[in-house]
Enzyme design. Structure first.
Site, mmCIF file in Angstrom:
data_model
loop_
_atom_site.group_PDB
_atom_site.id
_atom_site.type_symbol
_atom_site.label_atom_id
_atom_site.label_comp_id
_atom_site.label_asym_id
_atom_site.label_seq_id
_atom_site.Cartn_x
_atom_site.Cartn_y
_atom_site.Cartn_z
ATOM 1 N N ILE A 1 1.277 -1.293 -0.173
ATOM 2 C CA ILE A 1 0.447 -0.026 0.283
ATOM 3 C C ILE A 1 1.322 1.140 -0.188
ATOM 4 C CG2 ILE A 1 -1.781 0.844 1.440
ATOM 5 C CD1 ILE A 1 -1.305 -2.390 1.550
ATOM 6 N N CYS A 2 0.722 1.975 -0.902
ATOM 7 C CA CYS A 2 1.563 3.164 -1.219
ATOM 8 C C CYS A 2 3.167 3.540 -1.069
ATOM 9 C CB CYS A 2 0.755 4.248 0.274
ATOM 10 S SG CYS A 2 1.289 5.952 0.362
ATOM 11 N N SER A 3 3.399 3.661 -0.160
ATOM 12 C CA SER A 3 5.098 3.607 -0.251
ATOM 13 C C SER A 3 5.624 2.350 0.074
ATOM 14 C CB SER A 3 5.398 4.703 0.392
ATOM 15 O OG SER A 3 5.405 4.830 1.624
ATOM 16 N N THR B 1 2.668 4.304 -6.918
ATOM 17 C CA THR B 1 2.578 3.648 -5.504
ATOM 18 C C THR B 1 1.950 5.193 -5.243
ATOM 19 O OG1 THR B 1 4.084 4.160 -3.808
ATOM 20 C CG2 THR B 1 4.513 5.856 -6.168
#
Length: 324
Positions: A109-111, A129
């Site tokens: 998830i995300c970074s 991302t």
């Protein structure tokens, strides 16, 4: 079969990257007569993990215990500012490399994508991302094909998602893959959200982005947002700006990369989409097309499909399933 979902956290991870997907799977369990998912949170050590928002979560296991946990099905890595330090943890990177072949799904998830990339688990794959970090991810890991505008992607058995709430969309897509659209819809309804945004959908609201980029068009754009169903024409919009229709079109292309009429159509389609959510059982495409000046029902259907990548009937059916 109960699937074992493991979320990996670390100091200064993003709270919602952990709690968002976790709640999707937990809600799926709550809505099923039998448990569908076993949920485990791991970190560098069992116990309290402070997120970058200042709220702590509780890890049940240390990540070095991962090989001993039973029947791992899915491993998801949270994002957050702490990922920069986490990706320098050689023991964790080695562990991820060893585990990956044994786990059906590995995602971020995300970074959190930086951690998987540092372990070499995303090489050669299409990934995404948070838009703010996409350039850095592509620059530091050239073996990745970074798509900065996608909400979430699956490529070669690896799953990556954009910032924060996109992790919820990713988790919903995993529930749908495991147990079908009906359950994913019920989970979405329980969480008071639309079923889930398609993975290829832009991370941004085009409408919000338009307001941010409008420049000298801002006053006109604000008026269109306030009354998208009004009797706007190219000529009337140009008159409000005291310019010619041709010059107005040039301004829209320069600042918003579109035409005045296309921008207005997008606004109206957004209103039609929201009306489908508000009036699932009673609204008709004919009524929507008339209300929002979108031509005939067939014209609305074609434009909706082109803009959202799904037909109004499928959109309505999915939300109706969730509501039921």
């Amino acid at each position: 079969m109960t699937r074992h979902i493991v979320l990996l956290a670390y100091p200064n991870c993003q709270l919602l990257d952990v709690s968002g997907p976790w709640q999707v799977f937990a809600s799926a369990n709550a809505l099923s007569p039998v448990p569908l998912y076993r949920l485990t949170l791991v970190a560098d050590a069992p116990g309290r993990v402070m997120t970058n928002g200042g709220l702590a979560v509780h890890a049940q296991h240390a990540y070095h215990e991962l090989p001993d946990l039973p029947a791992l099905d899915t491993l998801l890595v949270a994002g957050g500012s702490g990922v920069i330090q986490a990706r320098n943890d050689a023991e964790l990177l080695n562990l991820l490399r060893q585990l990956a072949p044994r786990v059906r799904r590995v995602g971020s998830i995300c970074s959190g994508a930086f951690l998987l990339a540092a372990a070499g688990l995303l090489d050669g794959q299409r990934v995404t991302t948070h838009w703010r970090h996409a350039h850095q991810l592509a620059e530091e890991y050239p073996a990745l094909s970074v798509e900065p505008d996608a909400l979430y992607l699956e490529s070669g058995g690896r799953y990556t998602s954009a910032g924060v709430t996109a992790g919820i969309d990713l988790a919903l897509s995993l529930v749908e893959a495991d147990h079908g659209a009906a359950l994913a819809g019920r989970v979405a309804r329980e969480l008071v959200m639309f079923l889930h945004r398609p993975g290829g959908q832009s991370q941004f609201s085009e409408i919000l982005r338009g307001q941010q980029r409008a420049g000298p068009l801002k006053r006109l754009v604000d008026r269109l947002h306030a009354d998208p169903g009004g009797a706007h024409t190219l000529e009337s919009m140009a008159a409000q700006m005291a310019v010619s229709p041709r010059h107005l079109t040039r301004l829209f292309r320069r600042h918003l990369a579109t035409t005045p009429c296309t921008y207005l159509t997008q606004l109206r389609l957004e209103q039609a989409r929201m009306a489908l959510l508000d009036e699932v059982q009673s609204v008709s495409l004919e009524r929507l097309a008339e209300r929002w000046r979108l031509g005939s029902a067939e014209q609305l259907r074609r434009q909706f499909q082109r803009y959202y990548g799904v037909s109004p009937s499928v959109y309505r059916q999915r939300f109706h399933t969730a509501r039921a």
